[in-house]
Motif scaffolding. Structure first.
Motif, PDB file in Angstrom:
ATOM      1  N   LEU A 108       0.810  -1.218   0.000  1.00  0.00           N
ATOM      2  CA  LEU A 108       0.000   0.000   0.000  1.00  0.00           C
ATOM      3  C   LEU A 108       0.838   1.261   0.000  1.00  0.00           C
ATOM      4  CD1 LEU A 108      -2.926  -0.743   2.494  1.00  0.00           C
ATOM      5  CD2 LEU A 108      -3.001  -0.665   0.013  1.00  0.00           C
ATOM      6  N   ARG A 109       2.112   1.136   0.353  1.00  0.00           N
ATOM      7  CA  ARG A 109       2.933   2.334   0.501  1.00  0.00           C
ATOM      8  C   ARG A 109       2.988   3.162  -0.773  1.00  0.00           C
ATOM      9  NH1 ARG A 109       7.868   0.221   1.787  1.00  0.00           N
ATOM     10  NH2 ARG A 109       7.213   0.036   3.951  1.00  0.00           N
ATOM     11  N   ASN A 110       3.176   2.497  -1.922  1.00  0.00           N
ATOM     12  CA  ASN A 110       3.362   3.240  -3.168  1.00  0.00           C
ATOM     13  C   ASN A 110       2.107   4.007  -3.593  1.00  0.00           C
ATOM     14  OD1 ASN A 110       5.193   3.699  -5.607  1.00  0.00           O
ATOM     15  ND2 ASN A 110       3.301   2.949  -6.533  1.00  0.00           N
ATOM     16  N   PRO A 111       0.935   3.358  -3.745  1.00  0.00           N
ATOM     17  CA  PRO A 111      -0.244   4.134  -4.146  1.00  0.00           C
ATOM     18  C   PRO A 111      -0.652   5.172  -3.113  1.00  0.00           C
ATOM     19  CG  PRO A 111      -0.850   1.881  -3.580  1.00  0.00           C
ATOM     20  CD  PRO A 111       0.639   1.921  -3.640  1.00  0.00           C
ATOM     21  N   LEU A 112      -0.386   4.923  -1.835  1.00  0.00           N
ATOM     22  CA  LEU A 112      -0.702   5.917  -0.818  1.00  0.00           C
ATOM     23  C   LEU A 112       0.168   7.155  -0.996  1.00  0.00           C
ATOM     24  CD1 LEU A 112      -2.291   6.657   1.714  1.00  0.00           C
ATOM     25  CD2 LEU A 112      -0.550   5.509   3.075  1.00  0.00           C
ATOM     26  N   ASP A 113       1.459   6.956  -1.295  1.00  0.00           N
ATOM     27  CA  ASP A 113       2.352   8.091  -1.538  1.00  0.00           C
ATOM     28  C   ASP A 113       1.924   8.873  -2.776  1.00  0.00           C
ATOM     29  OD1 ASP A 113       3.845   7.473   0.663  1.00  0.00           O
ATOM     30  OD2 ASP A 113       5.448   6.459  -0.433  1.00  0.00           O
ATOM     31  N   VAL A 114       1.475   8.134  -3.812  1.00  0.00           N
ATOM     32  CA  VAL A 114       1.011   8.799  -5.032  1.00  0.00           C
ATOM     33  C   VAL A 114      -0.212   9.660  -4.723  1.00  0.00           C
ATOM     34  CG1 VAL A 114      -0.030   8.434  -7.303  1.00  0.00           C
ATOM     35  CG2 VAL A 114       1.935   7.066  -6.602  1.00  0.00           C
ATOM     36  N   ALA A 115      -1.164   9.104  -3.965  1.00  0.00           N
ATOM     37  CA  ALA A 115      -2.374   9.854  -3.632  1.00  0.00           C
ATOM     38  C   ALA A 115      -2.043  11.099  -2.837  1.00  0.00           C
ATOM     39  CB  ALA A 115      -3.341   8.958  -2.851  1.00  0.00           C
ATOM     40  N   LYS A 116      -1.124  11.000  -1.863  1.00  0.00           N
ATOM     41  CA  LYS A 116      -0.741  12.158  -1.061  1.00  0.00           C
ATOM     42  C   LYS A 116      -0.109  13.243  -1.930  1.00  0.00           C
ATOM     43  CE  LYS A 116       0.073   9.800   3.364  1.00  0.00           C
ATOM     44  NZ  LYS A 116       1.116   9.397   4.351  1.00  0.00           N
ATOM     45  N   LEU A 166      -2.780  14.938  -4.110  1.00  0.00           N
ATOM     46  CA  LEU A 166      -3.626  15.833  -3.320  1.00  0.00           C
ATOM     47  C   LEU A 166      -2.904  17.131  -3.008  1.00  0.00           C
ATOM     48  CD1 LEU A 166      -5.430  13.466  -0.768  1.00  0.00           C
ATOM     49  CD2 LEU A 166      -6.486  14.846  -2.567  1.00  0.00           C
ATOM     50  N   HIS A 167      -1.625  17.019  -2.678  1.00  0.00           N
ATOM     51  CA  HIS A 167      -0.832  18.213  -2.410  1.00  0.00           C
ATOM     52  C   HIS A 167      -0.752  19.083  -3.659  1.00  0.00           C
ATOM     53  CE1 HIS A 167       2.288  20.741  -0.630  1.00  0.00           C
ATOM     54  NE2 HIS A 167       2.988  20.587  -1.748  1.00  0.00           N
ATOM     55  N   ALA A 168      -0.539  18.455  -4.818  1.00  0.00           N
ATOM     56  CA  ALA A 168      -0.462  19.214  -6.070  1.00  0.00           C
ATOM     57  C   ALA A 168      -1.785  19.880  -6.396  1.00  0.00           C
ATOM     58  CB  ALA A 168      -0.041  18.285  -7.213  1.00  0.00           C
ATOM     59  N   ALA A 169      -2.893  19.197  -6.118  1.00  0.00           N
ATOM     60  CA  ALA A 169      -4.215  19.778  -6.385  1.00  0.00           C
ATOM     61  C   ALA A 169      -4.452  21.006  -5.519  1.00  0.00           C
ATOM     62  CB  ALA A 169      -5.299  18.736  -6.152  1.00  0.00           C
ATOM     63  N   ARG A 170      -4.036  20.925  -4.261  1.00  0.00           N
ATOM     64  CA  ARG A 170      -4.210  22.077  -3.369  1.00  0.00           C
ATOM     65  C   ARG A 170      -3.339  23.246  -3.814  1.00  0.00           C
ATOM     66  NH1 ARG A 170      -3.651  17.979   0.910  1.00  0.00           N
ATOM     67  NH2 ARG A 170      -5.732  17.439   1.710  1.00  0.00           N
ATOM     68  N   GLU A 171      -2.145  22.949  -4.314  1.00  0.00           N
ATOM     69  CA  GLU A 171      -1.221  24.011  -4.710  1.00  0.00           C
ATOM     70  C   GLU A 171      -1.611  24.657  -6.033  1.00  0.00           C
ATOM     71  OE1 GLU A 171       1.582  25.234  -3.155  1.00  0.00           O
ATOM     72  OE2 GLU A 171       0.974  24.063  -1.395  1.00  0.00           O
ATOM     73  N   THR A 172      -2.135  23.865  -6.961  1.00  0.00           N
ATOM     74  CA  THR A 172      -2.393  24.371  -8.313  1.00  0.00           C
ATOM     75  C   THR A 172      -3.874  24.573  -8.615  1.00  0.00           C
ATOM     76  OG1 THR A 172      -2.520  22.155  -9.311  1.00  0.00           O
ATOM     77  CG2 THR A 172      -0.332  23.164  -9.105  1.00  0.00           C
ATOM     78  N   GLY A 173      -4.729  23.868  -7.894  1.00  0.00           N
ATOM     79  CA  GLY A 173      -6.156  23.944  -8.186  1.00  0.00           C
ATOM     80  C   GLY A 173      -6.558  23.147  -9.410  1.00  0.00           C
ATOM     81  N   GLU A 174      -5.637  22.386  -9.990  1.00  0.00           N
ATOM     82  CA  GLU A 174      -5.930  21.599 -11.188  1.00  0.00           C
ATOM     83  C   GLU A 174      -6.641  20.298 -10.803  1.00  0.00           C
ATOM     84  OE1 GLU A 174      -2.194  21.018 -13.079  1.00  0.00           O
ATOM     85  OE2 GLU A 174      -1.961  23.142 -13.656  1.00  0.00           O
ATOM     86  N   THR A 175      -7.846  20.125 -11.329  1.00  0.00           N
ATOM     87  CA  THR A 175      -8.668  18.976 -10.933  1.00  0.00           C
ATOM     88  C   THR A 175      -8.181  17.656 -11.522  1.00  0.00           C
ATOM     89  OG1 THR A 175     -10.177  19.405 -12.789  1.00  0.00           O
ATOM     90  CG2 THR A 175     -10.697  20.442 -10.664  1.00  0.00           C
ATOM     91  N   GLU A 176      -7.304  17.695 -12.519  1.00  0.00           N
ATOM     92  CA  GLU A 176      -6.833  16.455 -13.128  1.00  0.00           C
ATOM     93  C   GLU A 176      -6.085  15.571 -12.135  1.00  0.00           C
ATOM     94  OE1 GLU A 176      -2.533  17.729 -14.999  1.00  0.00           O
ATOM     95  OE2 GLU A 176      -4.316  18.004 -16.240  1.00  0.00           O
ATOM     96  N   HIS A 177      -5.559  16.197 -11.079  1.00  0.00           N
ATOM     97  CA  HIS A 177      -4.839  15.416 -10.074  1.00  0.00           C
ATOM     98  C   HIS A 177      -5.782  14.456  -9.341  1.00  0.00           C
ATOM     99  CE1 HIS A 177      -1.063  17.526 -10.543  1.00  0.00           C
ATOM    100  NE2 HIS A 177      -1.697  18.696 -10.459  1.00  0.00           N
ATOM    101  N   PHE A 178      -7.054  14.804  -9.261  1.00  0.00           N
ATOM    102  CA  PHE A 178      -7.999  13.947  -8.547  1.00  0.00           C
ATOM    103  C   PHE A 178      -8.221  12.621  -9.274  1.00  0.00           C
ATOM    104  CE2 PHE A 178      -9.353  18.192  -6.957  1.00  0.00           C
ATOM    105  CZ  PHE A 178      -9.011  17.996  -5.627  1.00  0.00           C
ATOM    106  N   GLU A 179      -8.031  12.613 -10.597  1.00  0.00           N
ATOM    107  CA  GLU A 179      -8.151  11.360 -11.333  1.00  0.00           C
ATOM    108  C   GLU A 179      -7.062  10.381 -10.893  1.00  0.00           C
ATOM    109  OE1 GLU A 179      -8.099  12.119 -15.483  1.00  0.00           O
ATOM    110  OE2 GLU A 179      -9.780  13.543 -15.427  1.00  0.00           O
ATOM    111  N   HIS A 180      -5.864  10.910 -10.663  1.00  0.00           N
ATOM    112  CA  HIS A 180      -4.765  10.062 -10.195  1.00  0.00           C
ATOM    113  C   HIS A 180      -5.010   9.584  -8.763  1.00  0.00           C
ATOM    114  CE1 HIS A 180      -2.131  10.831 -13.654  1.00  0.00           C
ATOM    115  NE2 HIS A 180      -2.593  12.069 -13.632  1.00  0.00           N
ATOM    116  N   VAL A 181      -5.619  10.451  -7.948  1.00  0.00           N
ATOM    117  CA  VAL A 181      -5.959  10.052  -6.582  1.00  0.00           C
ATOM    118  C   VAL A 181      -6.963   8.909  -6.612  1.00  0.00           C
ATOM    119  CG1 VAL A 181      -7.029  10.777  -4.421  1.00  0.00           C
ATOM    120  CG2 VAL A 181      -5.462  12.315  -5.611  1.00  0.00           C
TER     121      VAL A 181
END
Length: 331
Positions: free
Chosen positions: A140-148, A151-166
């Motif tokens: 679980l470590r790898n996908p959890l790190d990807v999701a984190k 989410l950080h990138a989405a908060r910083e940029t406001g780009e919703t495409e990051h949520f697809e990766h989450v």
């Protein structure tokens, strides 16, 4: 010995598994102290007793790794030891196995840590709770790190495409949980009846692993085989993760067909695996990474076994590691 002087990160009162602190006495590792779990498992010992004596009584034996008891305490290699426990009433003695890790605390001594390994029944399919928990946390470590990170990138940029990766990472975590729980319930967990394109399976696995600047090369002649698609992808994921973790973030990984057998290989151009470690890389708990769980390649080996395949590790032409999986079935 009823009292131990062990302190620091391996303080006996905080360590549930057998533990032995040793010191160097004129070049000979000797017992300094043990915890209650050690005496309960291996019996009483005396301070000042040579460490090698613990493995010369006949009750405790080295079954994998360096067979010379006198070498324990002089190397950081991991061993597998076995102890025989006599029942209180008539019956067959039980044999328990432990992964023995040698942790050097100082130049003049260190600590022996004994971590229980699955019993024969557990290896046959009834995986212990601790083993399952470790496997879940590892995968679980790898996908959890990807999701984190997304989410950080989405908060910083406001780009919703990051949520697809989450969402993709969350789906992968759900599949991992279901997969590991299935493995814990028995051996009849592989359904090798899917037609799987090896190249497609490898590519899908690569997309789910955090690979940094690493590159994958897929041979176009990779065949279609009969396998369990989900388990095969996990096999690729763990092999890819192993290459990136041990070969470097810019490693190149290649997947191709075997020339003289029904199978495929996964190679990288990293540091490779020394010959003396190749038979042990599939052992549960064995890792050359201080932060690794030592379960990634163990899971690979288990998936291979449940398919009826075979796996071997050798040198790659590029100097890195080469894993060969053979015995595959074509549709």
């Amino acid at each position: 010995m009823t009292e131990t002087q062990t302190t620091g990160p391996f303080a006996a009162e905080q360590w549930p598994d057998p533990l032995c602190q040793y010191a160097d006495a004129d070049g000979t590792p000797v017992v300094e102290s043990v915890n209650d779990a050690f005496e309960h498992t291996f019996g009483p010992v005396s301070a000042g007793e040579p460490v090698r004596a613990l493995f010369e009584t006949g009750d405790v034996s080295i079954v994998q790794g360096q067979a010379d008891p006198g070498a324990i305490g002089r190397t950081d290699d991991r061993l597998v030891v076995e102890t025989e426990t006599q029942p209180s009433t008539s019956g067959t003695p039980s044999r328990d196995r432990f992964l023995l890790r040698v942790v050097t605390a100082e130049a003049d001594g260190g600590v022996l840590l004994f971590t229980p390994l699955p019993t024969a029944a557990q290896e046959a399919g009834e995986i212990g709770l601790d083993h399952v928990a470790s496997a879940i946390s590892h995968d679980l470590r790898n996908p959890l790190d990807v999701a984190k990170a997304r989410l950080h990138a989405a908060r910083e940029t406001g780009e919703t495409e990051h949520f697809e990766h989450v969402a993709t990472a969350h789906e992968r975590m759900e599949r991992i949980v279901e997969d590991v729980l299935t493995l814990a319930r028995g051996t009849a967990v592989v359904q090798p009846d899917d037609r799987v394109e090896l190249a497609a399976a490898a590519n899908a696995a690569w997309e789910t692993v955090e690979t940094d600047d690493a590159t994958v090369v897929l041979d176009r002649s990779l065949p279609t085989i009969v396998a369990d698609a989900d388990r095969l992808r996990r096999l690729f994921e763990n092999l890819f993760r192993n290459s990136v973790e041990h070969g470097g973030t810019d490693v190149t990984v290649t997947v191709g067909p075997l020339a003289d057998a029904a199978g495929f290989y996964v190679t990288d151009d990293g540091r490779g695996i020394p010959p003396e470690r190749r038979q042990r890389v599939f052992d549960p708990g064995f890792s050359t990474d201080d932060h690794g769980t030592g379960l990634g390649l163990s899971i690979v080996s288990r998936i291979v076994d449940l398919h009826g395949w075979s796996i071997a590790v050798t040198d790659a032409a590029t100097g890195g590691a080469r894993f060969e999986i053979a015995g595959l079935e074509r549709p």
